[in-house]
Design an enzyme around this catalytic site. Structure first.
Site, mmCIF file in Angstrom:
data_model
loop_
_atom_site.group_PDB
_atom_site.id
_atom_site.type_symbol
_atom_site.label_atom_id
_atom_site.label_comp_id
_atom_site.label_asym_id
_atom_site.label_seq_id
_atom_site.Cartn_x
_atom_site.Cartn_y
_atom_site.Cartn_z
ATOM 1 N N GLY B 239 44.111 59.506 4.637
ATOM 2 C CA GLY B 239 44.580 58.184 4.310
ATOM 3 C C GLY B 239 46.032 57.753 4.176
ATOM 4 N N GLY B 467 40.574 64.100 1.443
ATOM 5 C CA GLY B 467 40.912 65.811 1.585
ATOM 6 C C GLY B 467 42.049 66.129 0.118
ATOM 7 N N ARG B 624 44.852 68.425 -17.367
ATOM 8 C CA ARG B 624 44.657 69.170 -16.923
ATOM 9 C C ARG B 624 44.131 69.058 -15.392
ATOM 10 N NH1 ARG B 624 40.808 71.678 -20.665
ATOM 11 N NH2 ARG B 624 42.224 73.425 -20.680
ATOM 12 N N ASN B 627 41.076 71.245 -10.455
ATOM 13 C CA ASN B 627 40.189 71.976 -9.188
ATOM 14 C C ASN B 627 42.692 72.955 -8.566
ATOM 15 O OD1 ASN B 627 40.765 74.531 -7.312
ATOM 16 N ND2 ASN B 627 38.809 73.133 -5.978
ATOM 17 N N PRO B 628 42.548 73.809 -9.636
ATOM 18 C CA PRO B 628 44.502 73.986 -9.904
ATOM 19 C C PRO B 628 44.846 74.653 -8.165
ATOM 20 C CG PRO B 628 43.160 74.835 -11.325
ATOM 21 C CD PRO B 628 42.192 74.872 -10.774
ATOM 22 N N GLY B 698 44.694 62.651 -12.001
ATOM 23 C CA GLY B 698 45.103 62.541 -10.772
ATOM 24 C C GLY B 698 46.423 63.512 -10.711
ATOM 25 N N GLY B 700 47.296 62.920 -7.267
ATOM 26 C CA GLY B 700 47.580 62.754 -5.245
ATOM 27 C C GLY B 700 49.693 61.862 -4.833
ATOM 28 N N GLU B 701 49.634 61.876 -5.759
ATOM 29 C CA GLU B 701 51.329 60.572 -5.363
ATOM 30 C C GLU B 701 51.820 61.998 -6.399
ATOM 31 O OE1 GLU B 701 47.738 57.834 -5.610
ATOM 32 O OE2 GLU B 701 50.095 57.241 -4.039
#
Ligand code: FES
Ligand code: FES
Lengths: 175, 741
Positions: B239, B467, B624, B627-628, B698, B700-701
């Site tokens: 997205g 994703g 942290r 899930n690396p 977080g 994502g960005e």
């Protein structure tokens, strides 16, 4: 004068081998292979990202070659062997390329993955294709991954190549 | 809240639990859903950007095979607008209902929806719809086609920047622009709507980052109680922000399904997806920096203008990260908004801040050159070791570790700062760097966890996995607290019948969902423990507090009973726990942000002006990484997108009539395999327990911020040309002093 875009009513009979099984289809002459796979045969694994041959999400194998299913009429496939992502795993065992994608996290959303995998398998099976990293990147560049998992995809392909080669060697050693 | 120290599963690389479904084609994305009796919708887009629709000629299209109906402004039910409130959870991307009136505000606005039995029948008929327009000539083609400034919508200041500018010995003043960008999620927008029953229920499959927002908005629009609307989104072909909130195609599709009494599915063709489901708006930013000769920042002025549409007000707040970026007493930012004849823009990955950071981090590089300082040293000299905007300590900030560590791995010290001084073969090598940052937020969230008769668990939360790997981190969290392996944990997401979960946006999902999932897990364990210490239980008479949870069993004083055994003894199919979590008072005590540093090597061939990014070295501090494996992937993907922003991506609107020229994937260029450089991403591990028990902020960005300016700074080092307009196309470098003629 305006040309009518109205599709003709008649259908054609097309016989092909789909994921190893013979299939007989009744399709309108203008039917696109991708839409036939997805809508008529309910094989949703092959994705649609653009319908214009610009993204690679719809990649399938036609007689072993990677092809954009959105650029191909179903009627062109008479007598041909079509393999989709659904036909890649054998007896529930992931294909080595699928396995490598899983281990290397070679995807995010996964929408490009069937196309990436089909292109990668065709590339690895192509004896003419160059095998260095730059050549692989070049060959895979028709498969967009907007999530940008490119490095992991490339690592997965390299890993799968090693795996397939060692399999081939082992088989070669057997009498 | 108990901190999860020394975790066994969280923080460890975990292959995705939904991976096999995605890689075998079994995963059902919204585009793949089919239901019996389903019709296909195909929208007809306006071919002008500004004017009035005078007439639609539909006879030819209606007579086409398979056509069932054509919806348009004279044939559409009376619906209500959504209140469009973020707070009340019914925000939409475009408030105007489809076909609401005859005004045309942008190229690609829907003027009709053709509904037919098959997809190609709908498409063929849509191409036969003829429209007559009255064009108007006072079109607004876009921010970058003129010099209009727009209205001020927001400002911020501290100290007195004007006094500082009046006295500062060194001043940098420059203007930066960024072209509009398209999200291009590989799965286009799609809605499948079906209505059931006489007390109507609406079921909608949508490729969305926010099922609950869509549900609430549909309930308002169709005047239904929210519980009679269900939105489902199990797999989402990504997205990047343009699937956060509902677009008009979903309303038109649901209306068609109600009108026709059959399910209707509309998959937007790629061209329309790019025209009418949002974009990162163009921006123009003026940055002024004042410094003393030692490089101490005396003042920062950051003035931004971004575009919105004529139907909605979307503010892409470019200056958002600036007030807290550097230790500086005098800072002012201002945000302006200019309405243009484009489709409504929307958030795109790291919205606002990524644009602002391009301008600011380019300007800092330019200031370093003026001061004859190393750009890395200039950043460290102005390091903000507390948040100067809110005057609070950071919860955890390791930007200095990122900057120094990445510089070391990159080999920054070996840089020859002279322009064009580093060469290899035909190419000139340029080095550039920039800082990265993104705010850390969390939202309220609910979750449910069931312990089942076979000892497996089910975790359910109404958020989505776009994703980023949400399915897997939820399983990791449950596995961590129960000792049950990840493979025995089912995760259900993406249905509004599940406990209410957050948007997949703002990099907030991890910090929002995991604490709720943990609370639900503990509640389910509690229920199990209560049974185990009760009459007839494995631990009858024990104190509940003495029971430990280990590897899917309860343990006390050398005695062990598996979850399944306990349930079996009491003839129970399952026990269930509920949990919720929300941000608390921590925000009054600390400022929460993620940080990072990118170092970029570009190669430029002065003979043919070929430019490429050859190498990126990044260090990222997100607390942290749960899930690396997937987290590093997020950063690498963001680097790819940053290369697109830096070098390739530009939506082109015709300056004469505001028509979008390149709405396809051949003319709008996104990075491909061949564009991907060598990448070395390090994820620091400084868990931020002030933020939540998992220490996660977080991912994502953050990775996208700072890439484009690091590229621009490297391009300057290689070519001597300072490019302040994105994307940096090779023709802009043709007047480099180093070009070979
Ligand atoms: S759908 Fe065929 S290439 Fe995009
Ligand atoms: S994994 Fe999302 S597009 Fe490739």
């Amino acid at each position: 004068m305006q040309m009518s875009l109205s599709p003709p009513d008649a259908t054609l009979t097309v016989r092909l081998i789909l994921n190893g099984e013979p299939v007989t289809l009744e399709v309108p002459p203008q039917a696109i292979l991708l839409d036939v796979l997805r809508d008529q045969l309910h094989l949703g694994g092959t994705k649609k990202g653009c319908d214009h041959g610009q993204c690679g999400a719809c990649t399938v194998h036609v007689d072993g070659r990677a092809v954009n299913a959105c650029l191909r009429l179903a009627a062109m496939c008479e007598g041909q062997a079509i393999t989709t992502i659904e036909g890649l795993a054998e007896k529930g065992q992931l294909h080595p390329v699928q396995e490598a994608f899983l281990v290397h996290d070679a995807y995010q959303c996964g929408y490009c993955s069937p196309g990436q995998i089909m292109s990668a398998v065709a590339l690895l099976e192509d004896p003419e294709a160059a095998t260095d990293d730059a050549a692989v990147r070049d060959a895979m560049s028709g498969n967009l991954c907007r999530c940008g998992a490119y490095r992991n995809i490339q690592a997965a392909i390299a890993d799968a190549r090693r795996h397939l080669e060692s399999n081939a060697q082992q088989q070669g050693r057997q009498p | 809240m108990s901190e999860i120290n020394d975790p066994a599963i969280v923080g460890h690389q975990t292959p995705r639990i939904d991976g096999e479904d995605k890689l075998t084609g079994r995963a059902t994305y919204t585009t793949d859903w089919q239901v019996t009796g389903m019709l296909h919708g195909y929208p007809v887009p306006a071919t002008i950007a500004h004017g009035t629709l005078e007439a639609l000629e539909l006879d030819e299209a209606r007579a086409m095979p398979g056509v069932v109906d054509i919806l348009h402004h004279r044939h559409f039910p009376e619906l209500q607008r959504s209140p469009n409130s973020m707070k009340h959870g019914d925000q939409v991307s475009e408030v105007r209902l489809p076909f609401e009136d005859e005004r045309i505000y942008y190229h690609g606005q829907y003027i009709a929806l053709v509904v037919a039995e098959t997809f190609d029948q709908a498409r063929a008929a849509a191409l036969c719809v003829r429209a007559r327009y009255r064009r108007e000539h006072d079109v607004r083609p876009g921010l970058l086609s003129g010099d209009a400034e727009g209205e001020t919508v927001d400002d911020y200041s501290r100290g007195d920047p004007d006094i500082a500018f009046a006295s500062a010995p060194v001043i940098h003043d420059a203007t930066y622009t960024i072209a509009p960008e398209s999200h291009v999620p590989l799965e286009p927008h799609v809605t499948l709507a079906e209505w059931h029953g006489s007390e109507p229920r609406l079921i909608v499959h949508e490729s969305t980052q926010g099922i609950f927002y869509e549900r609430n908005a549909l309930a308002r629009i169709f005047d239904l109680p929210a519980e009679r609307v269900e939105v489902i989104s199990h797999y989402i072909g990504s997205g990047f922000g343009n699937k956060l909130f509902m677009w008009p195609h979903a309303v038109a599709t649901a209306a068609a399904a109600r009108l026709l009494g059959r399910p209707v599915k509309t998959v937007l063709p790629r061209q329309q997806d790019m025209m009418s489901t949002g974009q990162r708006p163009a921006s123009r930013q003026r940055i002024r920096l004042a410094a003393d000769p030692d490089g101490r920042l005396m003042a920062i002025h950051h003035d931004s203008t971004s575009e919105t549409s004529l139907v909605d007000r979307h503010v892409d707040a470019c200056g958002g990260a600036t007030p807290s970026a550097y230790a500086c007493d005098n800072v002012a930012t201002r945000q302006r908004l200019l309405a243009v004849n484009h489709g409504t823009p929307c958030p795109m990955r790291a919205p606002g801040e990524v644009s602002g950071i391009f301008a600011l981090e380019s300007a800092i590089d330019e200031l370093a050159l003026e001061l004859d300082m190393d750009p890395l040293a200039l950043r460290l000299r102005n390091y903000a070791d507390h948040d100067p905007q809110r005057d609070l300590p950071w919860s955890s900030k390791q930007l200095d570790v990122c900057l120094k560590g990445a510089a070391e791995r990159f080999g920054w010290a070996a840089r020859d700062p002279r322009i064009g001084a580093m060469r290899k073969g035909d190419e000139i090598i340029g080095y550039g760097m920039a800082s990265a940052t993104w705010f850390a937020g969390r939202q309220p969230c609910e979750a449910r966890v069931e312990i089942r008769a076979d000892g497996s668990l089910l975790a359910a939360c109404g958020t989505q996995d776009i994703g980023t790997g949400t399915y897997t981190i939820v399983a990791q969290a449950v596995a961590e607290l129960t000792g049950v392996p990840v493979a025995s944990i089912d995760v259900r997401l993406g249905e509004t019948s599940l406990p209410a979960g957050p948007l997949s946006g703002g990099s907030m999902t991890t910090a929002t969902a995991l604490p709720a999932v943990a609370a639900a897990t503990r509640d389910a364990l509690d229920a199990l423990q209560e049974i185990a210490v009760g009459p007839g239980g494995h631990f009858a008479g024990h104190d509940r507090a003495s029971l430990e949870v280990k590897e899917g069993a309860l343990v006390a004083k050398g005695q062990r009973a598996g979850f399944a055994e306990i349930l079996a003894r009491h003839r129970l199919g399952s026990v269930s726990g509920k949990g919720s979590a929300a941000p608390g008072g921590e925000r009054r005590q600390y400022s929460f942000r993620s940080f990072g540093a990118h170092f970029v090597e570009v190669r430029w061939d002065p003979g043919i002006s070929r430019l490429r990014v050859a190498r990126v070295v990044s260090s990222i501090d997100v607390g942290r990484a749960v899930n690396p494996l997937a987290a590093r992937n997020q950063v690498e993907g963001a680097i790819a997108m940053g290369i697109g922003m830096g070098l390739l991506e530009r939506l082109e609107y015709d300056p004469r009539d505001a028509r979008l020229i390149n709405a396809n994937l051949a003319d709008y260029r996104v990075p491909v395999h061949a564009d991907m450089p060598d990448v070395d991403v390090e994820l620091l591990d400084y868990p931020d327990f002030r933020f939540n028990e998992f220490g996660a902020r977080g991912i994502g960005e953050i990775g996208l911020t700072g890439i484009a300016p690091a590229i621009a700074n490297a391009v300057h080092h290689a070519t001597g040309k300072r490019v302040r307009d994105l994307p940096i196309t090779i023709e802009t470098l043709l007047d480099s002093p180093l070009i070979m003629t």
